[in-house]
Design a protein around this motif. Structure first.
Motif, mmCIF file in Angstrom:
data_model
loop_
_atom_site.group_PDB
_atom_site.id
_atom_site.type_symbol
_atom_site.label_atom_id
_atom_site.label_comp_id
_atom_site.label_asym_id
_atom_site.label_seq_id
_atom_site.Cartn_x
_atom_site.Cartn_y
_atom_site.Cartn_z
ATOM 1 N N ALA A 1 0.910 -1.057 -0.072
ATOM 2 C CA ALA A 1 0.028 0.003 -0.069
ATOM 3 C C ALA A 1 0.878 1.280 -0.034
ATOM 4 C CB ALA A 1 -0.796 0.023 1.273
ATOM 5 N N VAL A 2 0.550 2.368 -0.797
ATOM 6 C CA VAL A 2 1.293 3.692 -0.927
ATOM 7 C C VAL A 2 0.742 4.576 0.215
ATOM 8 C CG1 VAL A 2 1.673 5.675 -2.098
ATOM 9 C CG2 VAL A 2 2.092 3.529 -3.191
ATOM 10 N N VAL A 3 1.649 5.016 1.232
ATOM 11 C CA VAL A 3 1.374 5.788 2.226
ATOM 12 C C VAL A 3 2.139 7.218 2.026
ATOM 13 C CG1 VAL A 3 0.817 4.140 3.884
ATOM 14 C CG2 VAL A 3 3.106 4.749 3.543
ATOM 15 N N GLU A 4 1.658 8.171 2.694
ATOM 16 C CA GLU A 4 2.329 9.425 2.563
ATOM 17 C C GLU A 4 2.992 9.797 3.829
ATOM 18 O OE1 GLU A 4 0.759 12.869 -0.222
ATOM 19 O OE2 GLU A 4 0.005 13.465 1.839
ATOM 20 N N VAL A 5 4.191 9.975 3.947
ATOM 21 C CA VAL A 5 4.964 9.909 5.175
ATOM 22 C C VAL A 5 6.501 10.632 4.862
ATOM 23 C CG1 VAL A 5 4.185 7.804 6.364
ATOM 24 C CG2 VAL A 5 6.256 7.503 4.876
ATOM 25 N N PRO A 6 6.937 10.970 6.066
ATOM 26 C CA PRO A 6 8.374 11.686 5.736
ATOM 27 C C PRO A 6 9.628 10.485 5.388
ATOM 28 C CG PRO A 6 7.657 12.373 8.017
ATOM 29 C CD PRO A 6 6.693 11.085 7.500
ATOM 30 N N CYS A 7 10.272 10.833 4.456
ATOM 31 C CA CYS A 7 11.271 10.255 3.753
ATOM 32 C C CYS A 7 12.607 10.942 3.740
ATOM 33 C CB CYS A 7 11.177 9.711 2.320
ATOM 34 S SG CYS A 7 9.624 8.644 2.337
ATOM 35 N N THR A 8 13.675 10.015 3.969
ATOM 36 C CA THR A 8 14.760 10.601 3.777
ATOM 37 C C THR A 8 15.498 10.098 2.251
ATOM 38 O OG1 THR A 8 15.716 10.573 5.936
ATOM 39 C CG2 THR A 8 17.502 10.716 4.479
ATOM 40 N N VAL A 9 15.810 11.023 1.484
ATOM 41 C CA VAL A 9 16.074 10.677 0.056
ATOM 42 C C VAL A 9 17.541 10.634 -0.460
ATOM 43 C CG1 VAL A 9 15.297 10.939 -2.431
ATOM 44 C CG2 VAL A 9 13.739 11.311 -0.530
ATOM 45 N N ASP A 10 18.115 9.804 -0.952
ATOM 46 C CA ASP A 10 19.595 10.217 -1.604
ATOM 47 C C ASP A 10 19.547 9.421 -2.965
ATOM 48 O OD1 ASP A 10 20.064 7.487 -0.699
ATOM 49 O OD2 ASP A 10 21.123 8.082 0.879
ATOM 50 N N GLY A 11 20.792 8.815 -3.296
ATOM 51 C CA GLY A 11 21.074 8.139 -4.602
ATOM 52 C C GLY A 11 20.451 6.866 -4.590
ATOM 53 N N ARG A 12 20.265 6.317 -3.280
ATOM 54 C CA ARG A 12 19.605 5.004 -3.212
ATOM 55 C C ARG A 12 17.895 5.086 -3.586
ATOM 56 N NH1 ARG A 12 22.395 3.609 2.334
ATOM 57 N NH2 ARG A 12 21.798 5.611 2.597
ATOM 58 N N GLY A 13 17.470 6.330 -3.481
ATOM 59 C CA GLY A 13 15.817 6.369 -3.383
ATOM 60 C C GLY A 13 15.296 7.011 -1.834
ATOM 61 N N PRO A 14 14.214 6.948 -1.851
ATOM 62 C CA PRO A 14 13.455 7.048 -0.568
ATOM 63 C C PRO A 14 13.557 6.191 0.396
ATOM 64 C CG PRO A 14 11.827 6.752 -2.304
ATOM 65 C CD PRO A 14 13.208 6.517 -2.794
ATOM 66 N N ARG A 15 13.816 6.521 1.906
ATOM 67 C CA ARG A 15 13.613 5.652 2.844
ATOM 68 C C ARG A 15 12.775 6.157 4.003
ATOM 69 N NH1 ARG A 15 18.363 5.910 1.509
ATOM 70 N NH2 ARG A 15 19.043 7.213 3.131
ATOM 71 N N THR A 16 11.785 5.535 4.499
ATOM 72 C CA THR A 16 10.861 5.996 5.431
ATOM 73 C C THR A 16 11.292 6.361 6.804
ATOM 74 O OG1 THR A 16 9.899 4.139 6.046
ATOM 75 C CG2 THR A 16 8.882 5.025 4.168
ATOM 76 N N VAL A 17 11.045 7.547 7.340
ATOM 77 C CA VAL A 17 11.456 8.018 8.847
ATOM 78 C C VAL A 17 10.710 7.330 9.511
ATOM 79 C CG1 VAL A 17 11.826 9.804 10.219
ATOM 80 C CG2 VAL A 17 12.235 10.061 7.817
ATOM 81 N N ARG A 18 11.064 6.608 10.629
ATOM 82 C CA ARG A 18 10.304 6.033 11.572
ATOM 83 C C ARG A 18 9.327 6.885 12.201
ATOM 84 N NH1 ARG A 18 10.952 1.328 14.675
ATOM 85 N NH2 ARG A 18 10.084 1.353 16.862
ATOM 86 N N VAL A 19 8.064 6.273 11.956
ATOM 87 C CA VAL A 19 6.934 7.170 12.649
ATOM 88 C C VAL A 19 5.980 6.462 13.542
ATOM 89 C CG1 VAL A 19 7.070 8.645 10.692
ATOM 90 C CG2 VAL A 19 5.494 6.917 10.673
ATOM 91 N N ALA A 20 5.496 7.134 14.703
ATOM 92 C CA ALA A 20 4.505 6.226 15.315
ATOM 93 C C ALA A 20 3.146 5.850 14.590
ATOM 94 C CB ALA A 20 4.112 7.018 16.613
ATOM 95 N N PRO A 21 2.852 4.726 14.666
ATOM 96 C CA PRO A 21 1.517 4.537 13.989
ATOM 97 C C PRO A 21 0.393 5.109 14.125
ATOM 98 C CG PRO A 21 2.593 2.494 14.484
ATOM 99 C CD PRO A 21 3.392 3.606 15.191
ATOM 100 N N LEU A 22 -0.646 5.335 13.248
ATOM 101 C CA LEU A 22 -1.786 6.147 13.472
ATOM 102 C C LEU A 22 -2.619 5.395 14.321
ATOM 103 C CD1 LEU A 22 -2.827 7.435 10.070
ATOM 104 C CD2 LEU A 22 -2.188 9.047 12.197
ATOM 105 N N THR A 23 -3.454 5.926 15.450
ATOM 106 C CA THR A 23 -4.334 5.218 16.243
ATOM 107 C C THR A 23 -5.812 5.773 16.083
ATOM 108 O OG1 THR A 23 -3.767 6.552 18.102
ATOM 109 C CG2 THR A 23 -2.553 4.454 17.797
ATOM 110 N N GLY A 24 -6.676 5.107 16.715
ATOM 111 C CA GLY A 24 -8.028 6.082 16.741
ATOM 112 C C GLY A 24 -8.776 6.123 15.800
#
Length: 441
Positions: free
Chosen positions: A355-378
């Motif tokens: 599934a595609v999600v919208e989250v902060p990423c660190t991007v460099d020549g290897r591509g984007p890597r998602t930044v660890r985030v706390a899962p949504l709740t409620g």
């Protein structure tokens, strides 16, 4: 290095071209190829770009109506199509409004209708890229961004990255309200369905300070849109595109009371622009700048007597900034932090990995890597889970040509929420948008 823009006749293209020349990609990208089936739009856009070149060293530009010619050998590809053009968008919005629902190009019924006709084309584009540019990075700007990105990733994998500027602009507005600058904020959700949850300053999250300051919060777009009390109760700041989910009746009432839909207004503005430049090309850039300013300053409208604002979309400038930052990081390897639409891969553990999600990423020549985030709740987790299920049903409906799945997707969307209305909507969309019938042939 060759960069191609699929949908290169788009009104966004000149702003993207400007940002690319001002970015670290200047001097690296040597050729920009614009692809579009509309020859008139290609001609006009090329005229604007010819007057926009920042320096004589800017990349060479050429146009083509051949997808294969545009794609072959490209290292970077930007996809910014509008399948069905603005006629399709106006139908997406007007048919929903006539049924008493939100009329929006990428949210609710309108977004599903748009995705149904766009996904098959996007998958074909992805197949062409796989054959002719197997190592290219692909930035997808085509709405609905989350759905189209996920469909293209089924062919190209993580090389397709979805771009939306709304999260980045939300984070910057919140920081500016407190007089700070940061790109380190935490934003989590789906495209047009996400929330700003932290705003770090050093080791301290200062978002609670903004939420507690009614005066500062009330001066932000989101404070005026949702109301200060509601945001304080929520404890986070929603993307402004969530207004219809929290204020559905007010949103529909405001849009139904307008003289024209957003798509109808945009159609008039852009048709007038393309025709004027086609007839008198001498001042193409000036004409484009005038219309761009009109469009970008009109992305919010007053909605009700309380002064709330109905947000209508994102600016061309914002899209160009995020796209240029993404492509520059991919090519130069210099890391950048950007909120992007990428594969979930466990980021939200209760969603499928693909599934595609919208989250902060660190991007460099290897591509984007998602930044660890706390899962949504409620309630936020519930909203994301339901809308993602609808998005994936929509992709299946478009790829399998299934009317049954299309009706199910419409019926299960929280802004439609009616099987009988879903049936009428699909019939109305098929009657007005001929290209949609080909999906179910």
């Amino acid at each position: 290095m060759k960069l191609c823009i699929i949908g290169g006749g788009s009104f966004r293209t000149p702003e993207l071209y400007r940002r690319l020349q001002e970015s670290p990609l200047s001097g690296i990208v040597t050729e920009v190829v614009l692809h579009d089936p509309d020859v008139k739009r290609l001609l006009v856009t090329d005229l604007v770009l010819s007057q926009l070149r920042v320096s004589a060293n800017g990349p060479a530009v050429r146009t083509t109506t051949s997808l294969e010619d545009a794609v072959v050998g490209s290292s970077l590809i930007v996809v910014t199509m509008r399948v069905g053009d603005l006629d399709g968008r106006t139908a997406d919005e007007r048919i929903a409004l006539d049924a008493g629902l939100l009329g929006h190009e990428s949210i609710g019924a309108g977004g599903i209708a748009s995705a149904l006709r766009t996904v098959p084309v996007a998958v074909q584009v992805a197949t062409t890229i796989e054959a002719l540019a197997p190592n290219a990075w692909v930035a997808n700007l085509t709405n609905p961004v989350g759905i189209v990105t996920e469909a293209m990733q089924s062919v190209l994998g993580d090389r397709v990255i979805g771009v939306c500027n709304a999260p980045s602009e939300l984070g910057r507005r919140a920081a500016r309200a407190l007089g700070i600058r940061t790109n380190e904020f935490e934003y989590v959700g789906l495209n047009h369905l996400g929330w700003l949850r932290t705003l770090p300053l050093g080791r301290t999250d200062v978002l609670p300070a903004l939420l507690a300051d009614s005066s500062r919060l009330g001066r932000t777009v989101e404070g005026r849109t949702f109301g200060v009390d509601f945001l304080q109760d929520l404890g986070m700041i929603p993307n402004a595109q969530l207004f219809p989910f929290y204020f559905a009746r007010e949103s529909v009432a405001a849009l139904r009371g307008a003289i024209e839909t957003r798509g109808e207004w945009m159609q008039y503005q852009q048709q007038r622009f393309y025709q004027r430049v086609y007839d008198n090309p001498r001042h193409a850039l000036r004409q484009w700048e005038l219309v761009r300013n009109e469009i970008d300053t009109s992305y919010a409208r007053e909605a009700d007597k309380d002064g709330r604002v109905v947000p209508m979309g994102e600016t061309a400038i914002g899209y160009a900034d995020v796209t240029a930052a993404l492509l520059s990081a991919l090519v130069t390897g210099s890391p950048a932090r950007v909120v992007l639409d990428v594969r979930n891969a466990g980021t939200l553990p209760w969603l499928p990995d693909d599934a595609v999600v919208e989250v902060p990423c660190t991007v460099d020549g290897r591509g984007p890597r998602t930044v660890r985030v706390a899962p949504l709740t409620g309630h936020a987790a519930g909203m994301v889970h339901q809308v993602k299920a609808v998005e994936q049903l929509t992709i299946r409906a478009a790829r399998e040509g299934s009317e049954r799945l299309a009706r199910q997707a419409l019926a299960l969307h929280p802004l439609v929420d009616s099987v009988s209305v879903a049936r009428r909507l699909l019939d109305a969309y098929r009657a007005r948008i001929p290209s949609l019938n080909a999906v179910f042939a």
